[in-house]
Design a protein around this motif. Structure first.
Motif, mmCIF file in Angstrom:
data_model
loop_
_atom_site.group_PDB
_atom_site.id
_atom_site.type_symbol
_atom_site.label_atom_id
_atom_site.label_comp_id
_atom_site.label_asym_id
_atom_site.label_seq_id
_atom_site.Cartn_x
_atom_site.Cartn_y
_atom_site.Cartn_z
ATOM 1 N N GLY A 27 41.157 30.741 42.359
ATOM 2 C CA GLY A 27 40.146 31.425 41.554
ATOM 3 C C GLY A 27 39.347 32.370 42.432
ATOM 4 N N ALA A 28 38.886 33.463 41.846
ATOM 5 C CA ALA A 28 38.160 34.440 42.667
ATOM 6 C C ALA A 28 37.304 35.349 41.794
ATOM 7 N N ARG A 29 36.227 35.839 42.384
ATOM 8 C CA ARG A 29 35.435 36.893 41.749
ATOM 9 C C ARG A 29 36.177 38.216 41.907
ATOM 10 N N PHE A 30 35.776 39.184 41.097
ATOM 11 C CA PHE A 30 36.467 40.470 41.078
ATOM 12 C C PHE A 30 36.484 41.107 42.464
ATOM 13 N N THR A 31 35.341 41.118 43.151
ATOM 14 C CA THR A 31 35.275 41.767 44.462
ATOM 15 C C THR A 31 36.171 41.060 45.480
ATOM 16 N N GLU A 32 36.232 39.734 45.386
ATOM 17 C CA GLU A 32 37.105 38.981 46.296
ATOM 18 C C GLU A 32 38.566 39.338 46.064
ATOM 19 N N LEU A 33 38.918 39.506 44.798
ATOM 20 C CA LEU A 33 40.300 39.821 44.450
ATOM 21 C C LEU A 33 40.655 41.241 44.885
ATOM 22 N N VAL A 34 39.696 42.160 44.756
ATOM 23 C CA VAL A 34 39.915 43.538 45.223
ATOM 24 C C VAL A 34 40.219 43.541 46.710
ATOM 25 N N ASP A 35 39.422 42.815 47.479
ATOM 26 C CA ASP A 35 39.626 42.753 48.930
ATOM 27 C C ASP A 35 40.964 42.095 49.276
ATOM 28 N N HIS A 36 41.295 41.049 48.541
ATOM 29 C CA HIS A 36 42.508 40.299 48.839
ATOM 30 C C HIS A 36 43.760 41.114 48.539
ATOM 31 N N MET A 37 43.729 41.864 47.444
ATOM 32 C CA MET A 37 44.921 42.577 46.999
ATOM 33 C C MET A 37 44.980 44.015 47.488
ATOM 34 N N ASP A 38 43.856 44.523 47.966
ATOM 35 C CA ASP A 38 43.814 45.885 48.502
ATOM 36 C C ASP A 38 44.382 46.892 47.502
ATOM 37 N N MET A 39 43.793 46.900 46.298
ATOM 38 C CA MET A 39 44.209 47.866 45.286
ATOM 39 C C MET A 39 42.976 48.479 44.648
ATOM 40 N N PRO A 40 43.117 49.628 44.005
ATOM 41 C CA PRO A 40 41.965 50.277 43.380
ATOM 42 C C PRO A 40 41.307 49.373 42.346
ATOM 43 N N LYS A 41 39.978 49.437 42.284
ATOM 44 C CA LYS A 41 39.245 48.585 41.355
ATOM 45 C C LYS A 41 39.665 48.826 39.914
ATOM 46 N N SER A 42 39.878 50.088 39.559
ATOM 47 C CA SER A 42 40.218 50.398 38.169
ATOM 48 C C SER A 42 41.572 49.798 37.793
ATOM 49 N N THR A 43 42.525 49.846 38.717
ATOM 50 C CA THR A 43 43.857 49.285 38.448
ATOM 51 C C THR A 43 43.780 47.776 38.285
ATOM 52 N N LEU A 44 43.069 47.119 39.189
ATOM 53 C CA LEU A 44 42.935 45.660 39.106
ATOM 54 C C LEU A 44 42.195 45.268 37.834
ATOM 55 N N HIS A 45 41.165 46.010 37.489
ATOM 56 C CA HIS A 45 40.399 45.696 36.274
ATOM 57 C C HIS A 45 41.294 45.774 35.042
ATOM 58 N N ASP A 46 42.145 46.795 34.972
ATOM 59 C CA ASP A 46 43.039 46.937 33.818
ATOM 60 C C ASP A 46 44.015 45.767 33.724
ATOM 61 N N HIS A 47 44.553 45.353 34.861
ATOM 62 C CA HIS A 47 45.483 44.215 34.855
ATOM 63 C C HIS A 47 44.769 42.928 34.438
ATOM 64 N N LEU A 48 43.574 42.714 34.985
ATOM 65 C CA LEU A 48 42.831 41.503 34.635
ATOM 66 C C LEU A 48 42.474 41.480 33.154
ATOM 67 N N ARG A 49 42.087 42.619 32.636
ATOM 68 C CA ARG A 49 41.717 42.688 31.221
ATOM 69 C C ARG A 49 42.913 42.378 30.336
ATOM 70 N N THR A 50 44.080 42.898 30.702
ATOM 71 C CA THR A 50 45.297 42.637 29.923
ATOM 72 C C THR A 50 45.702 41.171 30.024
ATOM 73 N N LEU A 51 45.707 40.632 31.237
ATOM 74 C CA LEU A 51 46.077 39.236 31.424
ATOM 75 C C LEU A 51 45.110 38.294 30.712
ATOM 76 N N GLU A 52 43.826 38.672 30.713
ATOM 77 C CA GLU A 52 42.822 37.854 30.029
ATOM 78 C C GLU A 52 43.051 37.879 28.519
ATOM 79 N N SER A 53 43.398 39.029 27.973
ATOM 80 C CA SER A 53 43.638 39.139 26.528
ATOM 81 C C SER A 53 44.842 38.315 26.094
ATOM 82 N N MET A 54 45.781 38.072 27.030
ATOM 83 C CA MET A 54 46.979 37.290 26.738
ATOM 84 C C MET A 54 46.768 35.792 26.959
#
Length: 251
Positions: free
Chosen positions: A25-52
């Protein structure tokens, strides 16, 4: 077989899920640092995965959702060997007092389908869905031994022979000699090869001559020795695997 490249968005989505599992489990900022990807891209993936329902968010912490439990349970029930083998695994755990399991081979690894713990079983960190290397445990070796030789070579080439303990077989030549012996005697053993202090015995489950799984018993090395390890448990497992094979054929 198609040579097309994987769909990148699918790879990234599963990468997010795997990262959340790795981090617990992780907060958004922790996940951004861990995955080294743009915030907007990660946010879109998280939003989609959450909706599912695949990812859930509680107190600003993202975690893998229980939807995977539903998916995993349904996937397991669709394996004919699961219903055929589950009662035998339960009986083995009760009779031996140890840890009993049912595994299949998938993508060059042994994958646990069902686990049962007897009265004296130790915690082996085993759970349904856990993958383990074929070359470093009894269930994996007994399945590897009954695969076609070109498939054995391909698995060794792709997966390698990683050392998990000082006792793991890491050279293809002695491994193949042991696989020949396993085919001859009909069962496999492992001695401290995946986890030091743990030994196991496994028998293959065959369907029309092809290996479809393995049934195994494992426990502390001090209890897995002598006649019990060399005769009693192999006989029990060979009998159990025969019953599972009959259940698959006539069940």
């Amino acid at each position: 077989m198609s040579n097309r490249m994987p769909v990148k968005t699918t790879e990234v989505a599963f990468g997010v899920v795997e990262a959340l599992l790795e981090l617990g489990g992780a907060r958004f900022t922790e996940l951004v640092d861990h995955m080294d990807m743009p915030k907007s891209t990660l946010h879109d993936h998280l939003r989609t995965l959450e909706s599912m329902g695949v990812v859930v968010k509680t107190d600003n912490v993202y975690r893998v959702g229980s939807r995977f439990l539903e998916i995993g349970a349904q996937a397991r029930r669709q394996q004919p060997i699961y219903e055929a083998g589950r009662p035998e695994v339960e009986d083995l755990a009760e009779e031996t007092g140890e840890h009993a399991s049912l595994s299949i081979e998938e993508r060059g690894r042994a994958v646990l389908l069902h686990v049962a713990k007897g009265a004296n079983a130790v915690n082996l960190d085993a759970y349904a869905g856990r993958p383990t290397p074929l070359h470093a445990n009894a269930a994996g070796k007994v399945m590897l031994a009954h695969l076609p030789k070109p498939r054995i070579d391909a698995i060794i080439e792709e997966r390698g022979l990683t050392a998990y303990t000082p006792y793991t077989i890491t050279d293809p030549t002695p491994l193949k000699r042991e696989l020949e012996e396993i085919r001859r005697q009909g069962y496999a053993t492992d001695t401290n090869e995946l986890v030091e202090g743990v030994k196991g015995v496994a028998a293959p489950i065959l369907d029309r001559g092809e290996v479809v799984g393995a049934i195994a018993v494992g426990g502390p090395a001090n209890r897995m020795r002598g006649e019990r390890f060399e005769e009693t448990l192999p006989d029990l497992l060979l009998s159990a695997s025969n019953i599972v094979e009959l259940n698959l054929t006539y069940g």
